[in-house]
Design a protein around this motif. Structure first.
Motif, PDB file in Angstrom:
ATOM      1  N   GLU A  98       7.980  18.868   1.320  1.00 19.96           N
ATOM      2  CA  GLU A  98       6.700  19.410   0.872  1.00 19.96           C
ATOM      3  C   GLU A  98       5.870  18.230   0.351  1.00 19.96           C
ATOM      4  O   GLU A  98       6.360  17.425  -0.439  1.00 19.96           O
ATOM      5  N   PRO A  99       4.626  18.085   0.802  1.00 21.02           N
ATOM      6  CA  PRO A  99       3.818  16.968   0.316  1.00 21.02           C
ATOM      7  C   PRO A  99       3.399  17.168  -1.144  1.00 21.02           C
ATOM      8  O   PRO A  99       3.197  18.292  -1.581  1.00 21.02           O
ATOM      9  N   GLY A 100       3.291  16.085  -1.866  1.00 15.61           N
ATOM     10  CA  GLY A 100       2.876  16.130  -3.266  1.00 15.61           C
ATOM     11  C   GLY A 100       4.068  16.327  -4.177  1.00 15.61           C
ATOM     12  O   GLY A 100       4.867  17.237  -3.971  1.00 15.61           O
ATOM     13  N   LEU A 101       4.193  15.467  -5.185  1.00 11.21           N
ATOM     14  CA  LEU A 101       5.372  15.485  -6.048  1.00 11.21           C
ATOM     15  C   LEU A 101       5.541  16.807  -6.792  1.00 11.21           C
ATOM     16  O   LEU A 101       6.627  17.391  -6.775  1.00 11.21           O
ATOM     17  N   GLN A 102       4.511  17.307  -7.454  1.00 19.72           N
ATOM     18  CA  GLN A 102       4.679  18.548  -8.205  1.00 19.72           C
ATOM     19  C   GLN A 102       4.980  19.723  -7.276  1.00 19.72           C
ATOM     20  O   GLN A 102       5.819  20.571  -7.598  1.00 19.72           O
ATOM     21  N   ALA A 103       4.340  19.780  -6.131  1.00 22.41           N
ATOM     22  CA  ALA A 103       4.628  20.845  -5.163  1.00 22.41           C
ATOM     23  C   ALA A 103       6.060  20.725  -4.664  1.00 22.41           C
ATOM     24  O   ALA A 103       6.746  21.741  -4.462  1.00 22.41           O
ATOM     25  N   GLN A 104       6.539  19.510  -4.473  1.00 20.30           N
ATOM     26  CA  GLN A 104       7.911  19.292  -4.016  1.00 20.30           C
ATOM     27  C   GLN A 104       8.914  19.747  -5.073  1.00 20.30           C
ATOM     28  O   GLN A 104       9.933  20.373  -4.751  1.00 20.30           O
ATOM     29  N   ASN A 131       7.677   8.617 -12.041  1.00 20.91           N
ATOM     30  CA  ASN A 131       7.613  10.034 -11.679  1.00 20.91           C
ATOM     31  C   ASN A 131       8.119  11.016 -12.724  1.00 20.91           C
ATOM     32  O   ASN A 131       7.848  12.212 -12.614  1.00 20.91           O
ATOM     33  N   THR A 150       5.485  13.355 -14.532  1.00 19.57           N
ATOM     34  CA  THR A 150       4.876  14.290 -13.583  1.00 19.57           C
ATOM     35  C   THR A 150       5.845  15.422 -13.265  1.00 19.57           C
ATOM     36  O   THR A 150       5.447  16.595 -13.212  1.00 19.57           O
TER      37      THR A 150
END
Length: 134
Positions: free
Chosen positions: A46-52, A87, A90
Motif C-alpha cells: 500500500e503506498p504511503g507509510l501511514q496507509a501501509q 519513521n 509517523t
C-alpha cells in the motif's frame, strides 16, 4: 509430526500459498501470527507509510478474527520498521487507532534495512480466549 492448526483470513489463501507460509498457527491455547504488512490482496505494498501501517493492522485483525480473537487478546508484539529513526513517530501516530486501552501488550521494536518493499511489519502472539469465555 503433528499437523499444524493453521488459521487463514478470508480471501488471502492464494497469497499465503504462493509465499509458502501460514498466516497463523494455533498451539496450546496460543495463536502465533506471522508478520503482517500493509499488503493489498495481490501482495503489493500500500503506498504511503501511514496507509501501509493501517492496512497492516487491518490484515492482522483479519487473521485475529479468523481465529475468533481480537487485538485485546494480544500479549506479545514485535514490530519491524525500516529506518525507525525517520519513521517511528509517523507510525506511532497510527498505532493508537488499533492498540486499544491499557493495559497494553508488551512490545519489541526492531529496526531493519529491508522488508520486501514494505516499511512496517507487525507480528503478534495471542492468548486465545477459553471456550468458556466465548
Amino acid at each position: 509430526m503433528n499437523q499444524r492448526d493453521v488459521v487463514f483470513p478470508a480471501g488471502r489463501q492464494a497469497l499465503y500459498e504462493r509465499n509458502r507460509y501460514s498466516p497463523a498457527v494455533r498451539a496450546n491455547g496460543f495463536l502465533f501470527v506471522s508478520g503482517q504488512v500493509g499488503s493489498r490482496e495481490d501482495g503489493s505494498p500500500e503506498p504511503g507509510l501511514q496507509a501501509q501501517v493501517r492496512l497492516a493492522f487491518e490484515n492482522l485483525n483479519a487473521v485475529l478474527k479468523a481465529a475468533d480473537a481480537s487485538f485485546g487478546d494480544v500479549v506479545d508484539v514485535t514490530v519491524f520498521i525500516v529506518d525507525p529513526e525517520a519513521n517511528f513517530e509517523t507510525i506511532w501516530e497510527v498505532v493508537p487507532e488499533y492498540w486499544g486501552d491499557a493495559p497494553y501488550p508488551n512490545i519489541t521494536c526492531v529496526g531493519v534495512t529491508w522488508l520486501y518493499g514494505f516499511q512496517f511489519e507487525i507480528k503478534v502472539v495471542v492468548k486465545l480466549p477459553s471456550e468458556e469465555a466465548r
